[in-house]
Design a protein around this motif. Sequence first.
Motif, PDB file in Angstrom:
ATOM      1  N   VAL A 213      -0.964   7.380  -2.162  1.00 28.89           N
ATOM      2  CA  VAL A 213      -0.152   5.958  -2.225  1.00 28.89           C
ATOM      3  C   VAL A 213      -0.059   5.671  -0.633  1.00 28.89           C
ATOM      4  N   THR A 214       0.009   4.192  -0.309  1.00 28.73           N
ATOM      5  CA  THR A 214      -0.158   3.920   1.261  1.00 28.73           C
ATOM      6  C   THR A 214       1.387   3.578   1.606  1.00 28.73           C
ATOM      7  N   ALA A 215       1.647   4.214   2.741  1.00 25.59           N
ATOM      8  CA  ALA A 215       3.001   3.834   3.375  1.00 25.59           C
ATOM      9  C   ALA A 215       2.690   3.092   4.520  1.00 25.59           C
ATOM     10  N   THR A 216       3.327   1.911   4.423  1.00 26.86           N
ATOM     11  CA  THR A 216       2.916   0.886   5.741  1.00 26.86           C
ATOM     12  C   THR A 216       4.520   1.029   6.585  1.00 26.86           C
ATOM     13  N   VAL A 217       4.065   1.627   7.748  1.00 25.09           N
ATOM     14  CA  VAL A 217       5.140   1.691   8.957  1.00 25.09           C
ATOM     15  C   VAL A 217       4.759   0.243   9.721  1.00 25.09           C
ATOM     16  N   THR A 218       6.006  -0.284  10.218  1.00 27.74           N
ATOM     17  CA  THR A 218       5.830  -1.492  10.818  1.00 27.74           C
ATOM     18  C   THR A 218       6.898  -1.322  12.269  1.00 27.74           C
ATOM     19  N   PHE A 219       6.132  -1.668  13.208  1.00 24.88           N
ATOM     20  CA  PHE A 219       6.993  -2.075  14.463  1.00 24.88           C
ATOM     21  C   PHE A 219       6.825  -3.493  15.005  1.00 24.88           C
ATOM     22  N   VAL A 220       7.998  -4.070  15.217  1.00 28.60           N
ATOM     23  CA  VAL A 220       8.019  -5.591  15.795  1.00 28.60           C
ATOM     24  C   VAL A 220       9.208  -5.745  16.787  1.00 28.60           C
ATOM     25  N   PHE A 282      -0.268   4.174   6.261  1.00 32.22           N
ATOM     26  CA  PHE A 282      -0.724   5.538   6.179  1.00 32.22           C
ATOM     27  C   PHE A 282      -1.266   5.856   4.669  1.00 32.22           C
ATOM     28  N   VAL A 283      -2.568   6.478   4.221  1.00 29.94           N
ATOM     29  CA  VAL A 283      -2.817   6.849   2.969  1.00 29.94           C
ATOM     30  C   VAL A 283      -2.443   8.216   2.859  1.00 29.94           C
ATOM     31  N   LEU A 284      -1.287   8.573   2.022  1.00 29.78           N
ATOM     32  CA  LEU A 284      -1.007   9.791   1.849  1.00 29.78           C
ATOM     33  C   LEU A 284      -1.328  10.301   0.153  1.00 29.78           C
ATOM     34  N   ARG A 285      -1.457  11.762   0.008  1.00 29.38           N
ATOM     35  CA  ARG A 285      -1.730  12.299  -1.149  1.00 29.38           C
ATOM     36  C   ARG A 285      -0.478  12.937  -1.463  1.00 29.38           C
TER      37      ARG A 285
END
Length: 426
Positions: A213-220, A282-285
């Motif tokens: 799965v892909t967890a997308t972390v965002t900084f703005v 981040f691609v996580l297994r």
Amino acid sequence: MTHAFTRRRPPRTVAGVLTAAALTGLASLPAVAVAAEPDLGIGPLAPVTGAQPGSGVDMPFSVLNKGTEEIGKVWVTYSVTRGLDTAETYSNCLYSTQPAADEEPERQVAVCAIEQPLKPGVVYAPERPLGLRARADALRDKVSMSVEASEDGPSDGAPGTGAPLELIERGPATEGDRASHEEAYVSTEVASENTADFALTGAGLKGEVGDEVTATVTFVNEGPAWVYRDLGRSAATVDVRIPPGTTVVKAHDFCTPVTPAHYSCGTSQSWVYEKRGETYPFVLRIDKAVEGATGKISFAGEARPFDGNAANDTAAIVIDAGSATGGSSSGGSSTGGTSAGGSASTGGAVASGGSTSGGPDAASGGSASSSATGGSTGGSGTPTTGGGLAATGSDAALPVLGASAAALLAGGGILYAVRRRTAAGD
């Protein structure tokens, strides 16, 4: 078969005769007068604190002819970073925008032709200080100035509309003046009373054991100010801790492992514009089902005294491995951008998988590019750890402001052309 050629040296007697003849010939040449090179210095710029967004900022300066001959024309060049603007323009100056390049942000540049004699050993200054203005996004900005004597000047830029910039004789230089005018280039900082709200967004994901799965972390940076760190320092440092029961298959280029379950992520540039930031996929297994598996996201690195809102300083990556609903079949992937304990970015400031930390301002008509893995504007490269700037290649080109101005300012700060590098971590 080839043979090496052996060079034979002339006998010592012949060499001595040739040397004597050469020296005799040089001695017989007429003396040629060599003109003294112009030697100019510009006075130190005093730092400014407590500037108010929307208000004027005065910037006094002075020039000293340290040579022995009178100079009939000089070029005075000054530049300001994003949070500053010109409150008034001068008719003998050409104004242009120098886009962000390498490790330097966008600047407004003025090159002014001062056509008046400057006597040796005399201090000159404008009748009034340079008129600048702090913009709504001002926080920490830089003013740079230089002076040089040259017949050639810039060919590009828009002329100012006000009275010409002139230098007035202030009197003979003292020892203190000579000491303070040693360099032909100076710079200073303008600190404004403003804030910048850094915010984090996490992800909520579902999947089964074995899924990726892909967890997308965002900084703005929610603004209103832009943030400009020291050269080579990351605008922000984001700590990402991976949920238990998962393994990182692929991290973003700007993120380096502290441990297998802990990553430190930097930014593409040492500045970040308002409503811009970075996106870290981040691609996580999923290795095993862990009830309530949560990874924490937080800021680290340099202090942020300008950020008074702590409510969006943390976020989370939450993995629900108890159901395949909303997830993928084994070997597939799912993405999620749901905020978990953090604040979502507003106004579409950060595109998924892209970075806008060092890119041009959207309002100014600039464009940003992103790599296939969520790369940053200005390129991607080796990641950063603990506040160091991520090393990226640059594709921006510096405009030519005239051969004379470019030659002087290339090493001074107005026209930087330095190689990006990975800064040392904290």
